[in-house]
Design a protein around this motif. Structure first.
Motif, PDB file in Angstrom:
ATOM      1  N   GLU A 195       7.701  13.843 -15.380  1.00 33.86           N
ATOM      2  CA  GLU A 195       6.497  14.006 -14.567  1.00 33.86           C
ATOM      3  C   GLU A 195       6.545  13.103 -13.338  1.00 33.86           C
ATOM      4  OE1 GLU A 195       2.601  15.245 -13.348  1.00 33.86           O
ATOM      5  OE2 GLU A 195       4.323  16.117 -14.398  1.00 33.86           O
ATOM      6  N   ALA A 196       7.088  11.895 -13.486  1.00 38.33           N
ATOM      7  CA  ALA A 196       7.240  11.000 -12.334  1.00 38.33           C
ATOM      8  C   ALA A 196       8.199  11.603 -11.311  1.00 38.33           C
ATOM      9  CB  ALA A 196       7.743   9.633 -12.796  1.00 38.33           C
ATOM     10  N   PHE A 197       9.258  12.247 -11.787  1.00 37.55           N
ATOM     11  CA  PHE A 197      10.210  12.922 -10.905  1.00 37.55           C
ATOM     12  C   PHE A 197       9.517  14.044 -10.129  1.00 37.55           C
ATOM     13  CE2 PHE A 197      13.212  16.475 -10.342  1.00 37.55           C
ATOM     14  CZ  PHE A 197      14.198  15.864  -9.585  1.00 37.55           C
ATOM     15  N   ARG A 198       8.721  14.847 -10.824  1.00 41.09           N
ATOM     16  CA  ARG A 198       7.992  15.943 -10.171  1.00 41.09           C
ATOM     17  C   ARG A 198       7.037  15.404  -9.109  1.00 41.09           C
ATOM     18  NH1 ARG A 198       3.214  19.013 -10.411  1.00 41.09           N
ATOM     19  NH2 ARG A 198       2.239  17.386 -11.676  1.00 41.09           N
ATOM     20  N   ARG A 199       6.294  14.373  -9.456  1.00 37.67           N
ATOM     21  CA  ARG A 199       5.315  13.805  -8.530  1.00 37.67           C
ATOM     22  C   ARG A 199       5.995  13.130  -7.334  1.00 37.67           C
ATOM     23  NH1 ARG A 199      -0.081  11.903 -10.678  1.00 37.67           N
ATOM     24  NH2 ARG A 199      -0.601  13.302 -12.395  1.00 37.67           N
ATOM     25  N   ARG A 200       7.177  12.574  -7.559  1.00 36.46           N
ATOM     26  CA  ARG A 200       7.897  11.942  -6.448  1.00 36.46           C
ATOM     27  C   ARG A 200       8.174  12.956  -5.341  1.00 36.46           C
ATOM     28  NH1 ARG A 200      14.140  10.923  -6.668  1.00 36.46           N
ATOM     29  NH2 ARG A 200      13.724  10.443  -8.837  1.00 36.46           N
ATOM     30  N   TRP A 201       8.618  14.140  -5.721  1.00 36.39           N
ATOM     31  CA  TRP A 201       8.929  15.162  -4.725  1.00 36.39           C
ATOM     32  C   TRP A 201       7.663  15.703  -4.065  1.00 36.39           C
ATOM     33  CZ3 TRP A 201      13.553  16.745  -2.720  1.00 36.39           C
ATOM     34  CH2 TRP A 201      14.693  16.177  -3.302  1.00 36.39           C
ATOM     35  N   MET A 256       2.994   8.469  -8.974  1.00 39.37           N
ATOM     36  CA  MET A 256       4.097   8.964  -9.789  1.00 39.37           C
ATOM     37  C   MET A 256       3.869   8.692 -11.277  1.00 39.37           C
ATOM     38  SD  MET A 256       7.126   7.752  -7.183  1.00 39.37           S
ATOM     39  CE  MET A 256       8.414   7.699  -8.409  1.00 39.37           C
ATOM     40  N   LEU A 257       3.226   7.564 -11.590  1.00 42.62           N
ATOM     41  CA  LEU A 257       3.002   7.175 -12.983  1.00 42.62           C
ATOM     42  C   LEU A 257       1.682   7.695 -13.543  1.00 42.62           C
ATOM     43  CD1 LEU A 257       4.289   3.498 -12.757  1.00 42.62           C
ATOM     44  CD2 LEU A 257       5.420   5.428 -13.886  1.00 42.62           C
ATOM     45  N   LEU A 264       0.814  -1.213   0.000  1.00 34.75           N
ATOM     46  CA  LEU A 264       0.000   0.000   0.000  1.00 34.75           C
ATOM     47  C   LEU A 264       0.850   1.266   0.000  1.00 34.75           C
ATOM     48  CD1 LEU A 264      -2.784   1.196  -0.010  1.00 34.75           C
ATOM     49  CD2 LEU A 264      -2.898   0.915   2.468  1.00 34.75           C
ATOM     50  N   ASP A 265       1.887   1.299   0.819  1.00 37.10           N
ATOM     51  CA  ASP A 265       2.738   2.486   0.922  1.00 37.10           C
ATOM     52  C   ASP A 265       3.465   2.763  -0.391  1.00 37.10           C
ATOM     53  OD1 ASP A 265       5.428   3.812   1.417  1.00 37.10           O
ATOM     54  OD2 ASP A 265       4.570   4.068   3.403  1.00 37.10           O
ATOM     55  N   LEU A 266       4.282   1.826  -0.821  1.00 35.28           N
ATOM     56  CA  LEU A 266       5.068   2.004  -2.042  1.00 35.28           C
ATOM     57  C   LEU A 266       4.184   1.957  -3.285  1.00 35.28           C
ATOM     58  CD1 LEU A 266       7.798   2.232  -3.486  1.00 35.28           C
ATOM     59  CD2 LEU A 266       8.007  -0.261  -3.319  1.00 35.28           C
ATOM     60  N   GLY A 267       3.195   1.064  -3.288  1.00 34.56           N
ATOM     61  CA  GLY A 267       2.333   0.909  -4.456  1.00 34.56           C
ATOM     62  C   GLY A 267       1.536   2.161  -4.761  1.00 34.56           C
ATOM     63  N   PHE A 268       0.981   2.792  -3.716  1.00 35.55           N
ATOM     64  CA  PHE A 268       0.254   4.041  -3.938  1.00 35.55           C
ATOM     65  C   PHE A 268       1.184   5.101  -4.519  1.00 35.55           C
ATOM     66  CE2 PHE A 268      -0.791   8.338  -2.744  1.00 35.55           C
ATOM     67  CZ  PHE A 268      -2.104   8.454  -3.178  1.00 35.55           C
ATOM     68  N   ASN A 283       7.094  25.938  -2.629  1.00 38.02           N
ATOM     69  CA  ASN A 283       8.219  26.505  -3.381  1.00 38.02           C
ATOM     70  C   ASN A 283       8.575  25.629  -4.577  1.00 38.02           C
ATOM     71  OD1 ASN A 283       8.413  28.583  -1.521  1.00 38.02           O
ATOM     72  ND2 ASN A 283      10.105  27.666  -0.380  1.00 38.02           N
ATOM     73  N   PHE A 284       8.566  24.318  -4.355  1.00 38.77           N
ATOM     74  CA  PHE A 284       8.888  23.376  -5.430  1.00 38.77           C
ATOM     75  C   PHE A 284       7.902  23.534  -6.584  1.00 38.77           C
ATOM     76  CE2 PHE A 284       8.538  19.322  -7.607  1.00 38.77           C
ATOM     77  CZ  PHE A 284       9.854  18.907  -7.755  1.00 38.77           C
ATOM     78  N   LEU A 285       6.617  23.592  -6.282  1.00 36.01           N
ATOM     79  CA  LEU A 285       5.599  23.723  -7.322  1.00 36.01           C
ATOM     80  C   LEU A 285       5.688  25.077  -8.019  1.00 36.01           C
ATOM     81  CD1 LEU A 285       2.590  22.061  -5.471  1.00 36.01           C
ATOM     82  CD2 LEU A 285       3.755  21.189  -7.503  1.00 36.01           C
ATOM     83  N   ALA A 286       5.920  26.136  -7.241  1.00 38.11           N
ATOM     84  CA  ALA A 286       6.003  27.480  -7.821  1.00 38.11           C
ATOM     85  C   ALA A 286       7.208  27.620  -8.748  1.00 38.11           C
ATOM     86  CB  ALA A 286       6.073  28.522  -6.703  1.00 38.11           C
ATOM     87  N   ASN A 287       8.278  26.882  -8.448  1.00 36.51           N
ATOM     88  CA  ASN A 287       9.519  26.998  -9.222  1.00 36.51           C
ATOM     89  C   ASN A 287       9.753  25.807 -10.148  1.00 36.51           C
ATOM     90  OD1 ASN A 287      10.340  29.477  -7.986  1.00 36.51           O
ATOM     91  ND2 ASN A 287      10.958  28.329  -6.169  1.00 36.51           N
TER      92      ASN A 287
END
Length: 440
Positions: free
Chosen positions: A397-403, A83-84, A74-78, A372-376
């Motif tokens: 996009e997966a990188f962005r969603r990971r953060w 991310m995908l 559940l933790d990693l799978g979600f 800040n991450f989203l704004a920049n």
């Protein structure tokens, strides 16, 4: 064809399992919008309370793979499904809060489906020795200095600040400076002292300590990127003669003669040590610290004293999002465990003087980092691609969603009180003399 049929049945089983589990939801309200079977359907689970403080979340399933991922882990799978783009969520912090408060209902997923990942975790979990520690630190901190600069305050402080609770609009940089000066004051650093900063990041603490006291500081780090930028910041401050930065593991740090370091500070490092090396960490601090009147101050993320058994014994059976994508090799101890390891590791040569809890201050910092991450993001994307080369739009996009998930996931943990942050001050045992601290 057979493989497709198996995956289809597994997805259907996982879907049924998750929806049945959600029927027992007690805390929070979760609307599931399902678009994975050719038509959109919706179901709502949990509380119908009108309490404005009750989390209310909408989760959209775009791809049937998300069901299987979440059932297996559940933790990693979600996290991987998010991310995908296999699922969307309108409020990740509230969703993680629902997960935390319904822990007994959810657990880590379907135990039957976890057989293979549990065996994999058992077989392939590696010790956080010096070589592995270097790789683990590099995986996160050598991502890109420009990435961190885009969401941190200008001081590049990447740990829990201390806010002025009477100033709602206080800038993050002021809260980070207060945190650093809290460490300096607790360590009682003076001009004549030689200070060791273990895991000193981009040298903000070292620079502030020298400016405030005139001391000399040796910083050790395993991150090449941090060392390079840290040295540049030291040069910009004109403090090259007072601060040196070494690319060095804490276990191989040279001890200055004759008496070692007068003070040792370490912020945001202990959570990277690993459970099996906690005693070693404090043993090394004791080895390097002045044997007569040395003082150490360690600040780090902890788990609530009431939750470590549940937190570690269940999560350790399968890999988590934080384990795989953010801080591989990390381990969050409880305060009690830290103090026990400090005593055992130092063989009683260090006595705890003060324990300060600042965990409630962290949630706000994580929210600001996410904002800040989203704004920049557009700036981050350009700089990251320039430094790392080409990436597919899906990978980017997966990188962005990971953060985004990382910041939200941790913020929820601090809001719930499962995660904390503590500052522990310890010193050599004091010998009572006529001219001591309290006159006889």
């Amino acid at each position: 064809m057979l493989e497709g049929a198996i995956l289809s049945h597994l997805s259907a089983f996982s879907r049924t399992y998750i929806l049945k589990t959600l029927s027992g939801l007690k805390y929070g309200s979760l609307q599931m919008v399902m678009k994975d079977q050719g038509q959109e359907t919706s179901r709502t689970f949990g509380s119908t309370s009108k309490d404005p403080n009750m989390p209310c979340v909408t989760l959209v399933i775009n791809n049937s793979n998300a069901w299987t991922r979440m059932s297996i882990n559940l933790d990693l799978g979600f996290a991987e499904a998010f991310m995908l783009g296999e699922l969307e969520c309108d409020d990740l912090v509230s969703l993680v809060s629902i997960y935390i408060n319904n822990w007994k209902l959810f657990g880590t997923g379907n135990v039957l489906l976890q057989i293979i990942p549990r065996v994999q975790k058992w077989l392939f979990t590696q010790s956080n020795d010096s070589e592995r520690a270097l790789k683990n630190v590099s995986a996160h901190y050598d991502t890109s200095n420009s990435l961190f600069a885009a969401f941190l305050s200008p001081d590049m402080s990447y740990s829990c600040p201390i806010w002025d609770v009477n100033r709602q609009d206080e800038p993050l940089k002021d809260a980070q400076r207060r945190k650093v000066h809290n460490i300096i004051d607790k360590a009682c650093i003076r001009k004549e002292h030689h200070v060791l900063d273990i895991g000193g990041g981009w040298a903000f603490l070292a620079i502030e300590a020298v400016k405030k006291t005139g001391c000399r500081v040796t910083v050790i780090t395993l991150s090449v990127e941090q060392k390079d930028l840290g040295e540049q910041r030291v040069r910009d401050a004109g403090l090259e003669d007072r601060i040196e930065i070494l690319l060095c593991d804490y276990r191989s740090t040279p001890k200055p003669s004759p008496g070692g370091f007068d003070r040792i500070v370490s912020v945001g490092m202990v959570e990277h040590v690993g459970e099996e090396y906690l005693e070693t960490y404090f043993s090394e601090i004791s080895r390097l610290l002045n044997p007569d009147d040395g003082v150490m101050v360690v600040q780090g993320i902890t788990v609530n004293n009431q939750t470590p058994q549940r937190f570690h014994k269940t999560r350790s059976k399968v890999q988590t999002f934080i384990d795989k994508y953010i801080f591989p090799g990390g381990y969050l101890p409880s305060v009690r465990q830290l103090i026990d390891c400090l005593d055992t590791g130092s063989a009683g040569a260090l006595e705890v003087e003060c324990v300060q809890s600042i965990g409630p201050h962290y949630a706000k910092a994580l929210r600001l980092w996410r904002e800040n991450f989203l704004a920049n993001w557009e700036t981050i994307k350009v700089l990251y691609l320039k430094e790392r080369g080409s990436m597919s739009p899906l990978d980017l996009e997966a990188f962005r969603r990971r953060w985004i998930h990382y910041f939200s996931y941790c913020e929820a943990g601090f809001r719930a009180g499962i995660l904390g942050d503590h500052v522990i001050t310890a010193r050599r045992p004091q010998v009572l003399t006529e001219g001591g601290i309290v006159p006889l």
